[in-house]
Design a protein around this motif. Structure first.
Motif, PDB file in Angstrom:
ATOM      1  N   ALA A 259      24.558   1.179  18.144  1.00 20.24           N
ATOM      2  CA  ALA A 259      25.198  -0.125  18.341  1.00 20.24           C
ATOM      3  C   ALA A 259      26.115  -0.458  17.167  1.00 20.24           C
ATOM      4  O   ALA A 259      27.244  -0.930  17.360  1.00 20.24           O
ATOM      5  N   ARG A 260      25.636  -0.187  15.959  1.00 18.18           N
ATOM      6  CA  ARG A 260      26.457  -0.440  14.762  1.00 18.18           C
ATOM      7  C   ARG A 260      27.722   0.405  14.800  1.00 18.18           C
ATOM      8  O   ARG A 260      28.831  -0.076  14.539  1.00 18.18           O
ATOM      9  N   LYS A 261      27.574   1.654  15.167  1.00 13.98           N
ATOM     10  CA  LYS A 261      28.735   2.550  15.227  1.00 13.98           C
ATOM     11  C   LYS A 261      29.688   2.150  16.348  1.00 13.98           C
ATOM     12  O   LYS A 261      30.909   2.276  16.207  1.00 13.98           O
ATOM     13  N   ALA A 262      29.157   1.645  17.448  1.00 11.80           N
ATOM     14  CA  ALA A 262      30.015   1.171  18.541  1.00 11.80           C
ATOM     15  C   ALA A 262      30.818  -0.044  18.097  1.00 11.80           C
ATOM     16  O   ALA A 262      32.015  -0.142  18.385  1.00 11.80           O
ATOM     17  N   ARG A 263      30.157  -0.958  17.405  1.00 10.17           N
ATOM     18  CA  ARG A 263      30.885  -2.144  16.907  1.00 10.17           C
ATOM     19  C   ARG A 263      31.992  -1.749  15.944  1.00 10.17           C
ATOM     20  O   ARG A 263      33.057  -2.362  15.909  1.00 10.17           O
ATOM     21  N   ALA A 264      31.772  -0.700  15.166  1.00 11.24           N
ATOM     22  CA  ALA A 264      32.795  -0.241  14.217  1.00 11.24           C
ATOM     23  C   ALA A 264      34.027   0.300  14.942  1.00 11.24           C
ATOM     24  O   ALA A 264      35.124   0.317  14.371  1.00 11.24           O
ATOM     25  N   GLN A 265      33.863   0.733  16.188  1.00 11.74           N
ATOM     26  CA  GLN A 265      34.986   1.255  16.971  1.00 11.74           C
ATOM     27  C   GLN A 265      35.773   0.146  17.670  1.00 11.74           C
ATOM     28  O   GLN A 265      36.857   0.390  18.183  1.00 11.74           O
TER      29      GLN A 265
ATOM     30  N   ALA B 124      42.839  -6.389  20.915  1.00 10.08           N
ATOM     31  CA  ALA B 124      43.720  -5.243  21.169  1.00 10.08           C
ATOM     32  C   ALA B 124      44.715  -5.545  22.278  1.00 10.08           C
ATOM     33  O   ALA B 124      45.896  -5.183  22.170  1.00 10.08           O
ATOM     34  N   ALA B 125      44.276  -6.206  23.331  1.00 13.89           N
ATOM     35  CA  ALA B 125      45.187  -6.502  24.447  1.00 13.89           C
ATOM     36  C   ALA B 125      46.331  -7.402  23.987  1.00 13.89           C
ATOM     37  O   ALA B 125      47.488  -7.184  24.364  1.00 13.89           O
ATOM     38  N   GLU B 126      46.004  -8.388  23.176  1.00 12.64           N
ATOM     39  CA  GLU B 126      47.049  -9.279  22.667  1.00 12.64           C
ATOM     40  C   GLU B 126      48.041  -8.509  21.805  1.00 12.64           C
ATOM     41  O   GLU B 126      49.248  -8.733  21.871  1.00 12.64           O
ATOM     42  N   ARG B 127      47.534  -7.576  21.004  1.00 12.13           N
ATOM     43  CA  ARG B 127      48.404  -6.783  20.133  1.00 12.13           C
ATOM     44  C   ARG B 127      49.333  -5.894  20.959  1.00 12.13           C
ATOM     45  O   ARG B 127      50.521  -5.767  20.655  1.00 12.13           O
TER      46      ARG B 127
END
Length: 70
Positions: free
Chosen positions: A43-49, A54-57
């Motif tokens: 879960a921690r590693k997923a949050r880091a990804q 992103a859509a707004e960018r």
């Protein structure tokens, strides 16, 4: 592709389509369910990804090409 990125980061496990069976999936789910530490690490590693907003960018980057296209 997205699954492979998460798996490479240690945020997911990737089971190839031709290897995926109900028993393989059940075995992996039982193993993950028995290892809270591994789940928390994933879960921690997923949050880091994550890429918040992103859509707004993407829209900001594409907006100049969207204007005056008529």
């Amino acid at each position: 592709h997205n699954a492979a990125v998460l798996a490479d980061a240690g945020a997911a496990e990737l089971i190839q389509q031709n290897d995926l069976t109900a028993s393989v999936l059940a075995r992996r789910l039982r193993a993950l369910g028995a290892d809270r530490g591994q789940l928390l690490d994933m879960a921690r590693k997923a949050r880091a990804q994550a890429r918040p907003h992103a859509a707004e960018r993407v829209l900001e980057l594409c907006a100049p090409w969207l204007e005056d296209t008529e």
